[in-house]
Design a protein around this motif. Structure first.
Motif, PDB file in Angstrom:
ATOM      1  N   PRO A 237      -1.954   0.602  -4.713  1.00 53.48           N
ATOM      2  CA  PRO A 237      -3.082   0.666  -4.005  1.00 53.48           C
ATOM      3  C   PRO A 237      -3.176  -0.384  -2.908  1.00 53.48           C
ATOM      4  O   PRO A 237      -2.213  -1.128  -2.667  1.00 53.48           O
ATOM      5  CB  PRO A 237      -4.303   0.088  -4.799  1.00 53.48           C
ATOM      6  CG  PRO A 237      -3.467  -1.083  -5.819  1.00 53.48           C
ATOM      7  CD  PRO A 237      -2.196  -0.444  -5.982  1.00 53.48           C
TER       8      PRO A 237
ATOM      9  N   LYS B 232      -2.276   4.622  -8.372  1.00 55.90           N
ATOM     10  CA  LYS B 232      -2.418   5.968  -8.193  1.00 55.90           C
ATOM     11  C   LYS B 232      -1.294   6.518  -9.271  1.00 55.90           C
ATOM     12  O   LYS B 232      -0.103   6.377  -8.765  1.00 55.90           O
ATOM     13  CB  LYS B 232      -2.393   6.486  -6.883  1.00 55.90           C
ATOM     14  CG  LYS B 232      -2.325   8.239  -6.897  1.00 55.90           C
ATOM     15  CD  LYS B 232      -2.436   8.326  -5.263  1.00 55.90           C
ATOM     16  CE  LYS B 232      -2.056  10.114  -5.148  1.00 55.90           C
ATOM     17  NZ  LYS B 232      -2.051  10.473  -3.942  1.00 55.90           N
TER      18      LYS B 232
ATOM     19  N   ALA C 171       0.873  -1.176  -0.084  1.00 55.55           N
ATOM     20  CA  ALA C 171      -0.187   0.187   0.114  1.00 55.55           C
ATOM     21  C   ALA C 171       0.905   1.420   0.048  1.00 55.55           C
ATOM     22  O   ALA C 171       1.474   1.412   0.834  1.00 55.55           O
ATOM     23  CB  ALA C 171      -0.905   0.093   1.202  1.00 55.55           C
TER      24      ALA C 171
ATOM     25  N   GLN D   9      -5.235  -2.225  -1.541  1.00 54.70           N
ATOM     26  CA  GLN D   9      -6.049  -3.568  -2.065  1.00 54.70           C
ATOM     27  C   GLN D   9      -5.679  -4.075  -3.537  1.00 54.70           C
ATOM     28  O   GLN D   9      -5.646  -3.353  -4.293  1.00 54.70           O
ATOM     29  CB  GLN D   9      -7.547  -3.605  -1.902  1.00 54.70           C
ATOM     30  CG  GLN D   9      -8.043  -4.715  -1.328  1.00 54.70           C
ATOM     31  CD  GLN D   9      -9.802  -4.375  -0.879  1.00 54.70           C
ATOM     32  OE1 GLN D   9     -10.216  -3.479  -1.505  1.00 54.70           O
ATOM     33  NE2 GLN D   9     -10.107  -5.344  -0.161  1.00 54.70           N
ATOM     34  N   ARG D  10      -5.349  -5.412  -3.507  1.00 50.65           N
ATOM     35  CA  ARG D  10      -4.784  -5.721  -4.806  1.00 50.65           C
ATOM     36  C   ARG D  10      -6.051  -5.801  -5.801  1.00 50.65           C
ATOM     37  O   ARG D  10      -7.268  -5.781  -5.302  1.00 50.65           O
ATOM     38  CB  ARG D  10      -4.529  -7.219  -4.541  1.00 50.65           C
ATOM     39  CG  ARG D  10      -3.856  -7.986  -5.713  1.00 50.65           C
ATOM     40  CD  ARG D  10      -3.539  -9.334  -5.688  1.00 50.65           C
ATOM     41  NE  ARG D  10      -2.571  -9.827  -6.703  1.00 50.65           N
ATOM     42  CZ  ARG D  10      -1.487 -10.098  -6.617  1.00 50.65           C
ATOM     43  NH1 ARG D  10      -1.194 -10.430  -5.409  1.00 50.65           N
ATOM     44  NH2 ARG D  10      -0.661 -10.650  -7.609  1.00 50.65           N
ATOM     45  N   GLY D  11      -6.042  -5.332  -7.035  1.00 54.17           N
ATOM     46  CA  GLY D  11      -7.021  -5.443  -7.821  1.00 54.17           C
ATOM     47  C   GLY D  11      -7.532  -4.024  -8.088  1.00 54.17           C
ATOM     48  O   GLY D  11      -8.200  -3.607  -9.140  1.00 54.17           O
ATOM     49  N   GLN D  12      -7.171  -3.000  -7.123  1.00 57.61           N
ATOM     50  CA  GLN D  12      -7.652  -1.693  -7.135  1.00 57.61           C
ATOM     51  C   GLN D  12      -6.649  -0.852  -8.529  1.00 57.61           C
ATOM     52  O   GLN D  12      -5.530  -1.255  -8.427  1.00 57.61           O
ATOM     53  CB  GLN D  12      -7.500  -1.038  -5.991  1.00 57.61           C
ATOM     54  CG  GLN D  12      -8.535  -1.695  -4.866  1.00 57.61           C
ATOM     55  CD  GLN D  12      -9.919  -1.555  -5.607  1.00 57.61           C
ATOM     56  OE1 GLN D  12     -10.519  -0.456  -5.834  1.00 57.61           O
ATOM     57  NE2 GLN D  12     -10.867  -2.508  -5.580  1.00 57.61           N
ATOM     58  N   PRO D  13      -7.001   0.113  -8.762  1.00 57.41           N
ATOM     59  CA  PRO D  13      -6.152   0.727  -9.897  1.00 57.41           C
ATOM     60  C   PRO D  13      -5.102   1.548  -9.188  1.00 57.41           C
ATOM     61  O   PRO D  13      -4.935   1.896  -7.857  1.00 57.41           O
ATOM     62  CB  PRO D  13      -7.031   2.016 -10.218  1.00 57.41           C
ATOM     63  CG  PRO D  13      -8.162   2.132  -9.251  1.00 57.41           C
ATOM     64  CD  PRO D  13      -8.377   0.836  -8.685  1.00 57.41           C
TER      65      PRO D  13
END
Length: 102
Positions: free
Chosen positions: A62, A70, A42, A64-68
């Motif tokens: 991110p 930044k 993170a 959480q894995r799978g989130q885009p």
């Protein structure tokens, strides 16, 4: 399991990385890089290659894995060496609290 720690003595390895950010590194520098690259995902700084061998953009992982990712569109680099040095400095500061000069 023992986690590698970055110590004040490791400061001497910064110039080794700066002069050769891509390629083979001494065992001592490799230990430091393993520690820097092993930070919690993170907010971890990474590079996104937007044009092969020509352009790299700074991004953060991110929570959480799978989130885009930044993406920092204002942090564009035109060589891998320049991009790797910037990420090294940012990770070094996160790990040690010490800001490195350009």
């Amino acid at each position: 399991m023992s986690v590698y720690k970055i110590t004040p003595a490791d400061r001497q390895l910064v110039e080794e990385f700066r002069s050769n950010p891509v390629g083979h590194h001494s065992p001592e520098l490799q230990r430091v890089l393993t520690r820097l690259r092993g930070q919690e995902p993170a907010g971890k700084y990474v590079l996104v290659c937007t044009r092969p061998h020509e352009e790299f953009v700074l991004a953060e992982l991110p929570a959480q894995r799978g989130q885009p990712l930044k993406i920092h569109h204002n942090r564009v680099f035109h060589s891998q060496e320049e991009a790797e040095w910037e990420v090294f400095k940012m990770r070094w500061e996160q790990a040690t609290g010490e800001k490195l000069d350009d």
